[in-house]
Design an enzyme around this catalytic site. Structure first.
Site, PDB file in Angstrom:
ATOM      1  N   LYS A 102       0.819  -1.227   0.000  1.00  0.00           N
ATOM      2  CA  LYS A 102       0.000   0.000   0.000  1.00  0.00           C
ATOM      3  C   LYS A 102       0.846   1.267   0.000  1.00  0.00           C
ATOM      4  O   LYS A 102       0.623   2.164  -0.812  1.00  0.00           O
ATOM      5  CB  LYS A 102      -0.914   0.051   1.229  1.00  0.00           C
ATOM      6  CG  LYS A 102      -2.069  -0.917   1.211  1.00  0.00           C
ATOM      7  CD  LYS A 102      -2.998  -0.681   2.399  1.00  0.00           C
ATOM      8  CE  LYS A 102      -2.398  -1.044   3.731  1.00  0.00           C
ATOM      9  NZ  LYS A 102      -2.202  -2.478   3.936  1.00  0.00           N
ATOM     10  N   THR A 103       1.799   1.344   0.931  1.00  0.00           N
ATOM     11  CA  THR A 103       2.584   2.582   1.068  1.00  0.00           C
ATOM     12  C   THR A 103       3.390   2.853  -0.198  1.00  0.00           C
ATOM     13  O   THR A 103       3.420   3.981  -0.699  1.00  0.00           O
ATOM     14  CB  THR A 103       3.516   2.495   2.286  1.00  0.00           C
ATOM     15  OG1 THR A 103       2.713   2.310   3.460  1.00  0.00           O
ATOM     16  CG2 THR A 103       4.345   3.758   2.450  1.00  0.00           C
TER      17      THR A 103
ATOM     18  N   GLU B 263      -3.736   6.169   1.142  1.00  0.00           N
ATOM     19  CA  GLU B 263      -3.476   4.789   1.521  1.00  0.00           C
ATOM     20  C   GLU B 263      -4.661   4.344   2.372  1.00  0.00           C
ATOM     21  O   GLU B 263      -5.071   5.052   3.290  1.00  0.00           O
ATOM     22  CB  GLU B 263      -2.172   4.712   2.314  1.00  0.00           C
ATOM     23  CG  GLU B 263      -1.846   3.320   2.775  1.00  0.00           C
ATOM     24  CD  GLU B 263      -0.459   3.205   3.395  1.00  0.00           C
ATOM     25  OE1 GLU B 263      -0.270   2.267   4.169  1.00  0.00           O
ATOM     26  OE2 GLU B 263       0.421   4.046   3.108  1.00  0.00           O
TER      27      GLU B 263
END
Length: 457
Positions: A125-126, A169
């Site tokens: 995600k990041t 995110e």
């Protein structure tokens, strides 16, 4: 007051108090609301550079949680770590002041944007949110951004822009992303994780399907065609889906080549060449992340040039294979990987870089995850040339299951257990030699080990 809608309260001139305002996604929230003309106050357990920054903007922050801190507030927003027993939350309930979760506030904010790009998934995600940010910045769309880590391009984990695009995110833990309103929802992959909250994989899949279903009819879901759990989750979905994958999907990679561990490839969109990408981050998992970011960009009608230039400029997010420096000729990197799948991707990428030895100092994150995924951790942690295990980072938990990193060490031949981080540092000092890649890995405070090593060199 449970029926109150936060959207009625997010307005210029309204007074909001943020409990845990110094947190990684609370501080940008405070800044966004402050810039939108709201009157913001906050509290946190300790002073920090973040707290000082907020004060410099004219946001008063109290240190310590006390009932009187909420005086004058019309609503209270809390981070997930703050419970009803907190004196400020208790006081808000007693006074009939509505209490909202951080994710609800972000959800309300994103309703004001034409494009709300939300990146979800068990892993990546990041990095993918960071890649999307690079692309949207290269397209000069002036986005507002919220990332769960630090991105060097921004100098922080967030950005308050003036364009009509917000990039977030989006985390499944505690179903927090179900407060969001994505116009483009990205699902990178789905695995059994956060089993202190979810019952099992099916429960996790149910949460991701509910997230996908929050996309409007004219929105888009971007999904990983290579991930069986993701495709299973989206079976029968009526909303339009744009898929990506290494060799299958609407957006895929072709002519993939590697130079010193770094990938170059063509991005193919529905059979046609879209652009050519050269990444500055290693690993096949980052090729997938880049394809997801490219697919999201296509969904937002971004130019091929912005995708190419944005990805070329990306050199990693903070704590994502982040170079810390050298010690005795060994290169020291830090990574946030805390799930066996992430560890596997990290170690596979590290193997391609040509070091003589990979030394991995791993700090497991939470007792429940360590117990639930014990066998997977053992399997993956046999891969490095040297594995050092720091004690489990408790995070939000109490160790009532009696598990220790020592249990992992007993199952991994040649590995070593260290009860404290200074012991980990001391052991790495003894081991380090030229040609080594030293990795400090985990979602807790293991990164401080690499930082103290590098300081001493």
């Amino acid at each position: 007051m449970a029926s109150a809608d936060i959207h009625d309260y997010i307005a210029p001139g309204r007074r909001a108090h943020l409990v845990g305002i110094g947190g990684v996604s609370m501080s940008p929230l405070a800044e966004v609301l402050h810039k939108a003309g709201m009157v913001i106050t906050g509290s946190d357990m300790r002073n920090s550079a973040t707290v000082e920054h907020l004060r410099s903007l004219g946001i008063p922050v109290a240190i310590g949680h006390r009932a009187e801190n909420i005086q004058g507030a019309e609503l209270v927003i809390r981070t997930a770590a703050v419970h009803d027993s907190n004196p400020e939350i208790a006081a808000a309930h007693a006074q009939g002041i509505p209490v909202f979760e951080r994710a609800q506030a972000w959800g309300s904010i994103m309703r004001g944007y034409k494009n709300a790009l939300c990146i979800s998934g068990t892993h990546g995600k990041t990095t993918t949110t960071s890649m999307c940010t690079h692309i949207i910045m290269a397209a000069q769309m002036d986005p507002t951004v919220m990332i769960g880590g630090t991105l060097p391009l921004l100098g922080s984990g967030y950005r308050v822009g003036h364009g009509d695009t917000i990039i977030l995110e989006s985390c499944e833990y505690c179903n927090s992303f179900l407060s969001f309103f994505p116009t483009v929802a990205v699902i990178l992959n789905i695995e059994a994780d956060h089993l202190d909250f979810f019952k099992d994989l099916e429960d996790v899949e149910h949460s991701f399907r509910a997230f996908a279903d929050r996309v409007p009819e004219n929105g888009l879901i971007v999904a990983n065609a290579d991930d069986a759990n993701t495709m299973h989750t989206l079976e029968g979905e009526a909303r339009p889906i744009l898929t990506f994958g290494l060799e299958q999907g609407d957006v895929q990679a072709a002519s993939l080549t590697w130079e010193k561990g770094l990938p170059s490839f063509d991005v193919i969109y529905r059979g046609e060449l879209f652009t050519h990408v050269t990444l500055r981050v290693p690993g096949e998992h980052n090729v997938k992340n880049a394809l997801a970011a490219a697919a999201a960009a296509i969904a937002l009608a971004v130019s091929p040039e912005a995708v190419r230039d944005g990805l070329a400029a990306f050199r990693g997010a903070g704590r994502r294979f982040e170079h810390k420096g050298t010690y005795h000729g060994a290169e020291v990197y830090d990574d946030y990987a805390h799930h066996p799948g992430e560890l596997q991707a990290l170690l596979s990428a590290a193997r391609t870089l040509g070091y003589e030895r990979i030394i991995c100092a791993f700090q497991p994150h939470t007792y429940t995850r360590t117990k639930a995924l014990f066998d997977d951790f053992v399997r993956v942690l046999k891969e490095p040339d040297v594995t050092i295990l720091a004690e489990i980072f408790a995070a939000r938990e109490v160790n009532d299951i009696g598990i220790s990193s020592r249990d992992l060490a007993e199952q991994i031949p040649g590995s070593e257990y260290c009860a404290t981080l200074p012991e980990v540092t001391a052991r790495l000092k003894e081991l380090a030699r030229p040609g080594d890649l030293i990795l400090t890995v985990g979602a807790g405070d293991i990164f401080t080990v690499g930082e103290s090593l590098v300081r001493e060199s």
